[in-house]
Design an enzyme around this catalytic site. Structure first.
Site, PDB file in Angstrom:
ATOM      1  N   CYS A 109      16.939  -0.233   0.219  1.00 49.94           N
ATOM      2  CA  CYS A 109      16.286   0.091   1.501  1.00 49.94           C
ATOM      3  C   CYS A 109      17.027  -0.483   2.708  1.00 49.94           C
ATOM      4  O   CYS A 109      16.770  -0.074   3.840  1.00 49.94           O
ATOM      5  CB  CYS A 109      14.854  -0.410   1.504  1.00 49.94           C
ATOM      6  N   HIS A 166      11.693  -1.470   8.690  1.00 49.54           N
ATOM      7  CA  HIS A 166      11.641  -0.655   7.472  1.00 49.54           C
ATOM      8  C   HIS A 166      10.178  -0.374   7.152  1.00 49.54           C
ATOM      9  O   HIS A 166       9.331  -1.256   7.262  1.00 49.54           O
ATOM     10  CB  HIS A 166      12.315  -1.420   6.328  1.00 49.54           C
ATOM     11  N   ASN A 180       7.642   5.474   2.263  1.00 51.16           N
ATOM     12  CA  ASN A 180       8.839   4.625   2.218  1.00 51.16           C
ATOM     13  C   ASN A 180      10.048   5.481   1.850  1.00 51.16           C
ATOM     14  O   ASN A 180      10.233   5.837   0.688  1.00 51.16           O
ATOM     15  CB  ASN A 180       8.635   3.497   1.199  1.00 51.16           C
TER      16      ASN A 180
HETATM   17  N1  ACO Z   1      -3.992   3.142  -7.021  1.00 53.77           N
HETATM   18  C1  ACO Z   1      -5.012   2.369  -7.455  1.00 53.77           C
HETATM   19  N2  ACO Z   1      -4.830   1.139  -7.971  1.00 53.77           N
HETATM   20  C2  ACO Z   1      -3.568   0.682  -8.046  1.00 53.77           C
HETATM   21  C3  ACO Z   1      -2.464   1.445  -7.627  1.00 53.77           C
HETATM   22  C4  ACO Z   1      -2.725   2.721  -7.096  1.00 53.77           C
HETATM   23  N3  ACO Z   1      -1.730   3.524  -6.656  1.00 53.77           N
HETATM   24  N4  ACO Z   1      -1.333   0.725  -7.820  1.00 53.77           N
HETATM   25  C5  ACO Z   1      -1.714  -0.456  -8.354  1.00 53.77           C
HETATM   26  N5  ACO Z   1      -3.068  -0.475  -8.499  1.00 53.77           N
HETATM   27  C6  ACO Z   1      -3.911  -1.533  -9.033  1.00 53.77           C
HETATM   28  C7  ACO Z   1      -3.161  -2.475  -9.954  1.00 53.77           C
HETATM   29  O1  ACO Z   1      -3.109  -1.960 -11.273  1.00 53.77           O
HETATM   30  C8  ACO Z   1      -4.004  -3.731  -9.867  1.00 53.77           C
HETATM   31  O2  ACO Z   1      -5.135  -3.556 -10.686  1.00 53.77           O
HETATM   32  P1  ACO Z   1      -5.742  -4.813 -11.521  1.00 53.77           P
HETATM   33  O3  ACO Z   1      -6.160  -5.809 -10.484  1.00 53.77           O
HETATM   34  O4  ACO Z   1      -6.863  -4.189 -12.272  1.00 53.77           O
HETATM   35  O5  ACO Z   1      -4.609  -5.306 -12.372  1.00 53.77           O
HETATM   36  C9  ACO Z   1      -4.506  -3.720  -8.412  1.00 53.77           C
HETATM   37  O6  ACO Z   1      -4.332  -2.365  -7.952  1.00 53.77           O
HETATM   38  C10 ACO Z   1      -3.730  -4.657  -7.512  1.00 53.77           C
HETATM   39  O7  ACO Z   1      -2.320  -4.467  -7.733  1.00 53.77           O
HETATM   40  P2  ACO Z   1      -1.261  -5.219  -6.870  1.00 53.77           P
HETATM   41  O8  ACO Z   1       0.102  -4.828  -7.338  1.00 53.77           O
HETATM   42  O9  ACO Z   1      -1.604  -6.690  -6.845  1.00 53.77           O
HETATM   43  O10 ACO Z   1      -1.547  -4.603  -5.427  1.00 53.77           O
HETATM   44  P3  ACO Z   1      -0.983  -5.065  -4.036  1.00 53.77           P
HETATM   45  O11 ACO Z   1      -2.086  -5.387  -3.124  1.00 53.77           O
HETATM   46  O12 ACO Z   1       0.123  -6.075  -4.179  1.00 53.77           O
HETATM   47  O13 ACO Z   1      -0.318  -3.732  -3.473  1.00 53.77           O
HETATM   48  C11 ACO Z   1       1.891  -2.760  -3.249  1.00 53.77           C
HETATM   49  C12 ACO Z   1       0.742  -3.108  -4.202  1.00 53.77           C
HETATM   50  C13 ACO Z   1       1.361  -1.780  -2.219  1.00 53.77           C
HETATM   51  C14 ACO Z   1       3.001  -2.131  -4.051  1.00 53.77           C
HETATM   52  C15 ACO Z   1       2.388  -4.034  -2.513  1.00 53.77           C
HETATM   53  O14 ACO Z   1       2.565  -5.068  -3.463  1.00 53.77           O
HETATM   54  C16 ACO Z   1       3.674  -3.843  -1.781  1.00 53.77           C
HETATM   55  O15 ACO Z   1       3.741  -3.111  -0.814  1.00 53.77           O
HETATM   56  N6  ACO Z   1       4.754  -4.533  -2.183  1.00 53.77           N
HETATM   57  C17 ACO Z   1       6.023  -4.508  -1.478  1.00 53.77           C
HETATM   58  C18 ACO Z   1       6.782  -3.226  -1.634  1.00 53.77           C
HETATM   59  C19 ACO Z   1       8.113  -3.352  -0.927  1.00 53.77           C
HETATM   60  O16 ACO Z   1       8.198  -3.926   0.143  1.00 53.77           O
HETATM   61  N7  ACO Z   1       9.175  -2.884  -1.518  1.00 53.77           N
HETATM   62  C20 ACO Z   1      10.489  -3.199  -0.939  1.00 53.77           C
HETATM   63  C21 ACO Z   1      11.153  -2.074  -0.386  1.00 53.77           C
HETATM   64  S1  ACO Z   1      11.312  -0.720  -1.502  1.00 53.77           S
HETATM   65  C22 ACO Z   1      12.977  -0.589  -1.976  1.00 53.77           C
HETATM   66  O17 ACO Z   1      13.786  -1.423  -1.766  1.00 53.77           O
HETATM   67  C23 ACO Z   1      13.410   0.624  -2.810  1.00 53.77           C
END
Ligand code: ACO
Length: 321
Positions: free
Chosen positions: A112, A248, A278
């Protein structure tokens, strides 16, 4: 000698995938996606539509905005993680599409952060006098790498392209760029297959972006917080002098955390994540072009661009537009 942004352009594929569409593919809800990420819809390249196709549209828009012709371009530098082919590189394919011949053309890959890396490299070409008209592109078809059965990642990613034309200037322009990486985080966000691994996971249908989202989130907020402080202090600029943050677009909560760190109200942050998702390397130049074209970003204003991605890689640019 400095470089300055002479024009911006962008392009999004026509096909739109909404959160409601995703509800039919994986166990998710529109509400979960919007509240956790800020995304409502994203654009998706259709079959046969490639990264170079998107890059070409964005490049032509940027060249028109800058008022430059193909003959004037003497460097093509594309940031992408999703090339059409292993080789020739996307820079070369784009060069051919634009009927540019002979100048250096290449792509570089820093997930990214690829566009910020490409901007940093092209800026140095211009500053050293090795390029007088550089085309810098961030373009991705990242949805090609997504595992559509993994709800933790498939709701995030999208396709698109953004571009800028850099020209020499006596005043900045690009005031500074700051590029970093730390490979010790390689297991937190990756696509676990490739050329020299033999594409065995791809062949077995087991490939796809893998991400420990929660851990990525924490490192991203911390690292980007330090990065914006480093960027401003390198040139003795106070955060109150910033006109726009162009981040980003990975997650609205990460964007809000960085805006807070800079004491910037969200009205001074260019946010496109709701409709773009994204788009990886394309997200910063897409957001920049959106702000320029709707008249929010004006000539002479001070911009801070930043990105964070797999590797981890991260980078920023302080720009007098
Ligand atoms: N729909 C419903 N539930 C979901 C989904 C979904 N799409 N995805 C995950 N969940 C569930 C999980 O299974 C978990 O359930 P559990 O508690 O029963 O185990 C719950 O939601 C919480 O999951 P988390 O992963 O803790 O959710 P979080 O609040 O962290 O959000 C997210 C996830 C949006 C991916 C966040 O962590 C994030 O944005 N991370 C950073 C992403 C990023 O910056 N990437 C870098 C750039 S990308 C690149 O370089 C290519």
């Amino acid at each position: 000698m400095y470089s300055r942004i002479a024009g911006t352009g962008s392009y999004l594929p026509e096909k739109i995938l909404t959160n409601a569409d995703l509800e039919k593919i994986v166990d998710t809800t529109d509400e979960w996606i919007r509240t956790r990420t800020g995304i409502s819809q994203r654009h998706i390249a259709v079959e046969g539509e490639t990264t170079t196709d998107l890059a070409e549209h964005a490049a032509r828009n940027a060249m028109a905005a800058a008022g430059v012709t193909a003959e004037e371009i003497d460097l093509v530098c594309v940031g992408t993680t999703t090339p059409d082919l292993v080789f020739p590189n996307v820079g070369t394919l784009l060069q051919d599409r634009l009927n540019i011949h002979g100048c250096p053309a290449f792509s570089l890959e820093a997930a990214c952060a690829s566009f910020l890396y490409a901007l940093g490299v092209a800026d140095k070409f211009v500053r050293l006098g090795d390029a007088k008209c550089a085309l810098v592109v961030g373009a991705e078809t990242l949805t090609r790498l997504v595992d559509w059965s993994d709800r933790g990642t498939c709701v995030l990613f999208a396709d698109g392209a953004g571009a800028v034309v850099l020209k020499p200037a006596e005043e900045p322009g690009i005031i500074s760029t700051h590029l970093h990486a730390d490979g010790k985080y390689k297991d937190l966000l990756l696509y676990p297959d490739g050329v020299s691994l033999g594409f065995n996971l791809v062949r077995a249908g087991k490939a796809g972006v893998r991400m420990k989202g929660n851990e990525v989130y924490k490192v991203a907020v911390n690292t980007l917080g330090q990065l914006v402080t480093e960027t401003l202090s390198a040139k003795g600029i106070d955060k109150s002098q910033l006109d726009w943050l162009i981040p980003h677009q990975a997650n609205i909560r990460i964007i809000e955390a960085i805006a807070k760190r800079l004491d910037l109200p969200m009205e001074r942050v260019i946010v496109t994540i709701e409709t773009h998702g994204n788009t990886s390397a394309a997200s910063v130049p897409l957001a920049l072009d959106a702000g320029v074209r709707d008249g929010r970003i004006k000539r002479g204003q001070l911009l801070l661009l930043e990105a964070f991605g797999g590797g981890f890689t991260w980078g920023s640019a302080l720009v007098r537009y």
